[in-house]
Write a protein that holds these residues in place. Structure first.
Motif, short mmCIF file in Angstrom:
data_model
loop_
_atom_site.label_atom_id
_atom_site.label_comp_id
_atom_site.label_asym_id
_atom_site.label_seq_id
_atom_site.Cartn_x
_atom_site.Cartn_y
_atom_site.Cartn_z
N LEU A 1 0.86 -1.53 -0.20
CA LEU A 1 0.19 0.04 0.05
C LEU A 1 0.41 1.31 -0.06
O LEU A 1 -0.10 1.94 -0.80
CB LEU A 1 -0.76 -0.21 1.28
CG LEU A 1 -1.41 1.29 1.80
CD1 LEU A 1 -2.61 1.06 0.34
CD2 LEU A 1 -2.48 1.44 2.42
N LEU A 2 2.36 1.16 1.23
CA LEU A 2 2.56 2.28 1.14
C LEU A 2 3.51 2.68 0.03
O LEU A 2 3.63 3.85 -0.86
CB LEU A 2 3.72 2.66 2.13
CG LEU A 2 2.70 2.29 3.40
CD1 LEU A 2 3.93 2.36 4.88
CD2 LEU A 2 2.05 3.47 3.59
N GLU B 1 2.56 2.07 -3.20
CA GLU B 1 2.30 3.12 -4.69
C GLU B 1 2.24 3.96 -4.63
O GLU B 1 2.02 4.74 -5.58
CB GLU B 1 0.31 2.46 -3.97
CG GLU B 1 -0.29 1.19 -4.16
CD GLU B 1 -0.54 0.80 -5.71
OE1 GLU B 1 0.04 2.07 -6.70
OE2 GLU B 1 0.01 -0.79 -5.79
N GLY B 2 2.60 5.25 -3.09
CA GLY B 2 2.54 6.57 -3.14
C GLY B 2 3.22 7.12 -3.99
O GLY B 2 3.97 8.17 -4.33
N SER C 1 -2.84 6.21 -0.03
CA SER C 1 -1.33 6.23 0.31
C SER C 1 -0.27 6.79 1.00
O SER C 1 0.52 6.08 1.81
CB SER C 1 -0.33 4.93 -0.75
OG SER C 1 0.57 4.75 -0.88
#
Length: 275
Positions: A30-31, A33-34, A248
């Motif tokens: 998830l993280l 993605e940013g 994210s």
């Protein structure tokens, strides 16, 4: 307990694998993605996030409310913890039970109770209009004040319990000795009590600040769409805008702020203890 280190590591391996697959790996995905855009690694998503006025406002509001809730919790928590620690054993147990009781109630129920209290026909507005302080009910819900009150009520017990534990571990003769040496009550607190209870303050401050930043139900119910916080904004980005990159970014910001708060509190406590 274990005959060798390999045996201990073998016993811990299943739990470590489970935590990695179920918690750490999804969070890492998830993280990440940013930081991925156009097939490469970049910070453009963070630049786009902070370039929008709404996002900057929500970020500053979340940070400010987290600090305010933590500061007020520390002040009220020290006063309550001092009063509880100095009670007789039987009374102390009962009061600690009352402090712990809200933690056993669902945050959803505790938050919706504030709608009954702060609503247009709630207890507070009935008292205000009944006393003639206002001709019409005040708008208390969907304000920063309502979110602040809800978060404070939600996390104050954590601060009180942390400070009670720290005060009970403090030497009993520390305060009387400081008073005998001529220190006033402010000097006693600032130079004796605060350094000796710094660990409890660090733990309580971290729990309250992190909880205030990451709580969703209370800001969503008491703040609504008029008082957005980072967590409610993240929910909107996922469920409404379907923008997982922005979500994210917000998740990463929340994690960084939580770790930064803990590290900063520890540094401040350590620096003060050295002085």
């Amino acid at each position: 307990m274990f005959q060798n280190r390999a045996e201990a590591l073998a016993l811990a391996l299943p739990a470590a694998v489970f935590a990695t697959l179920v918690f750490l790996l999804p969070v890492a995905i998830l993280l990440s993605e940013g930081f991925r855009a156009g097939g490469g690694w970049t910070l453009s998503a963070y630049a786009d996030f902070f370039s929008q006025t709404l996002n900057r406002t929500v970020f500053l509001r979340s940070f400010r409310l987290g600090l305010e809730v933590t500061a007020v919790s520390a002040v009220v928590g020290y006063a309550a913890a001092f009063a509880i620690v100095n009670l007789p054993a039987n009374g102390k147990g009962r009061i600690i039970g009352l402090v712990t009781l809200p933690l056993m109630i669902s945050p959803v129920a505790r938050t919706y109770a504030w709608i009954v209290i702060l609503g247009r026909t709630g207890i507070v507005n009935q008292a205000i209009t009944g006393l003639g302080l206002s001709a019409e009910p005040l708008r208390l819900l969907f304000t920063e004040t309502a979110v602040f009150i809800g978060l404070l009520q939600l996390f104050l017990p954590l601060m009180i319990l942390s400070l009670i534990s720290a005060l009970e571990n403090m030497p009993r003769d520390a305060i009387p000795a400081a008073r005998v040496l001529g220190a006033n009550w402010f000097q006693v607190f600032w130079k004796v009590v605060l350094p000796l209870t710094r660990e409890g303050l660090v733990i309580g401050g971290t729990l309250v600040f992190t909880g205030s930043l990451t709580a969703y139900i209370t800001p969503a119910v008491l703040g609504g769409s008029k008082v957005l916080m980072l967590e409610t904004l993240m929910y909107q980005q996922v469920s409404i805008a379907n923008n997982f990159i922005s979500a994210s970014v917000i998740a990463f910001i929340l994690i960084v702020m939580s770790f930064a708060a803990n590290i900063l509190l520890k540094r401040i406590a350590t620096a003060r203890n050295r002085r």
